[in-house]
Design a protein around this motif. Sequence first.
Motif, mmCIF file in Angstrom:
data_model
loop_
_atom_site.group_PDB
_atom_site.id
_atom_site.type_symbol
_atom_site.label_atom_id
_atom_site.label_comp_id
_atom_site.label_asym_id
_atom_site.label_seq_id
_atom_site.Cartn_x
_atom_site.Cartn_y
_atom_site.Cartn_z
ATOM 1 N N UNK A 193 -2.832 33.981 -29.673
ATOM 2 C CA UNK A 193 -2.286 32.778 -29.067
ATOM 3 C C UNK A 193 -0.856 32.497 -29.443
ATOM 4 N N UNK A 194 -0.169 33.463 -30.034
ATOM 5 C CA UNK A 194 1.235 33.291 -30.437
ATOM 6 C C UNK A 194 2.149 33.716 -29.301
ATOM 7 N N UNK A 195 3.075 32.865 -28.951
ATOM 8 C CA UNK A 195 3.974 33.142 -27.835
ATOM 9 C C UNK A 195 5.401 33.288 -28.338
ATOM 10 N N UNK A 196 6.077 34.344 -27.873
ATOM 11 C CA UNK A 196 7.458 34.601 -28.260
ATOM 12 C C UNK A 196 8.328 34.571 -27.013
ATOM 13 N N UNK A 197 9.539 34.071 -27.187
ATOM 14 C CA UNK A 197 10.472 34.048 -26.063
ATOM 15 C C UNK A 197 11.005 35.448 -25.796
ATOM 16 N N UNK A 198 11.421 35.664 -24.576
ATOM 17 C CA UNK A 198 11.970 36.969 -24.205
ATOM 18 C C UNK A 198 13.216 37.290 -25.014
#
Length: 460
Positions: A257-262
């Motif tokens: 569930x960890x989201x990273x920016x492009x």
Amino acid sequence: MSNPNSLVARVLKSKYFANGDFLHSSLGTRPSYAWRSILHGRDLLCKGLVRDIGNGESSNVWSVNWIIDPLPRPPNYRTDSVIDLTLKISDLLLLHSSSWDVARLRHAFTDYDTEIILRLNPKLSQEDGYKWGFTKDGVYTSRSGYKFLDSLPDENGELQPTLPLLEKKLWCSLWKIKAPAKIKHFLWKALAGAVAVMDRLRSRGIQILNHAASCKFLDLYHLLSQSSKNPMDNRIKAFPWIIWHLWKARNKLAFEGSQYSSVSVLSKAKEEANVWWEINFPHVEEPPPQLLDQRARNSWSKPPPGILKCNFGVSWVNNQSPCGAAWILQDDKGKTILHSRRSLHSVASEREAELLTVQWVVDDMINTHQQRIIFESSCALARDTFLNPMEFRALLPLTNDINCRLHMLEDWSFQHCVQDKNTIAQDIAVSVTAGHRYQSYIAYGEPSWLLKRIACEAEA
């Protein structure tokens, strides 16, 4: 099959085919993913296996594949012969011999197959077994497996189409890119369909167009071709890391569930790429012209014809640590003749360390029967001691001993040089002090890395 006593073979046998063999084993109840994968490839393996003929006693002539034409198969019988269904391969051999009974072969098989059989060499001292029929040593390799798969006919009896030329170039270029092995392996898995992305999306109700795979090939082919044309282009060389970090970011999102920016993904990929390139392909900046001129003036100079030059270096830290010493003898062409290094213990001062090194170097020149020598070093304290011996009375016995030894040489002189002209000997001396385990030797001929460095300095 080739190593039935290995741990993995014994574990699989005890669980899935305790009372049988691998080739005839079933899927079993609650099979593991690994076992399912093994059985998935077994069908291809069976098509390429051929009987490895030993004494022939356990192989029925008509029920096993023991000739290759071009695929493994049993031999064809003659239409005018009597067929013995219990015939074994051992019955086709001469008694107590590994030679074929030619008359019986010609009576039982077609002339074409008889010639194939006569080229086989039974091993009478061993039992029959199996081997892979498409390598010289009978051991399966991935390359031979893919090649064999291309040669197999499909269900309609036609040969399977081989990879298009574009995709063949892609597979060949993939392993040549400059990137860590784990990233190249990941790209290979992605192209081979081993990364379960499409299946996972379809299971979630997301439709994947059929042209996606071809787009994937074309995009990667473009990147690989650009990478080979411009390997140092900063815009291209980081693409393997970018793909790798996109995959890692996708997994983080899906499973944690960890989201990273492009932007962060791209930044981290480029950072790792730059570190890897710097370690494996360090960029050496071209020095300015004035620095090149200075290096040329300070580089090692060759001695006159017929004279040898002995450079020596000393590394002294304190009276509690070993002192490193080294020397290198070169001729008028810059070729290394001899080299040695040693450590000195319980040396009270750097001045004494330099004089002890001079004594050792001169002694080595005498023992190796050298005559016309130029001694060159950046040891300023030893030079000062020889020029003003009465100022260092405690070291007079040492300086007098060196002078006595020098008279045993035919022709000699001492030259003081700057540090840059004495880097090889000095670096080895420092390595001795630092405790590096360079091999202790007096090398005749070409001591590899030393010669390369000396040759570079001589050319400069």
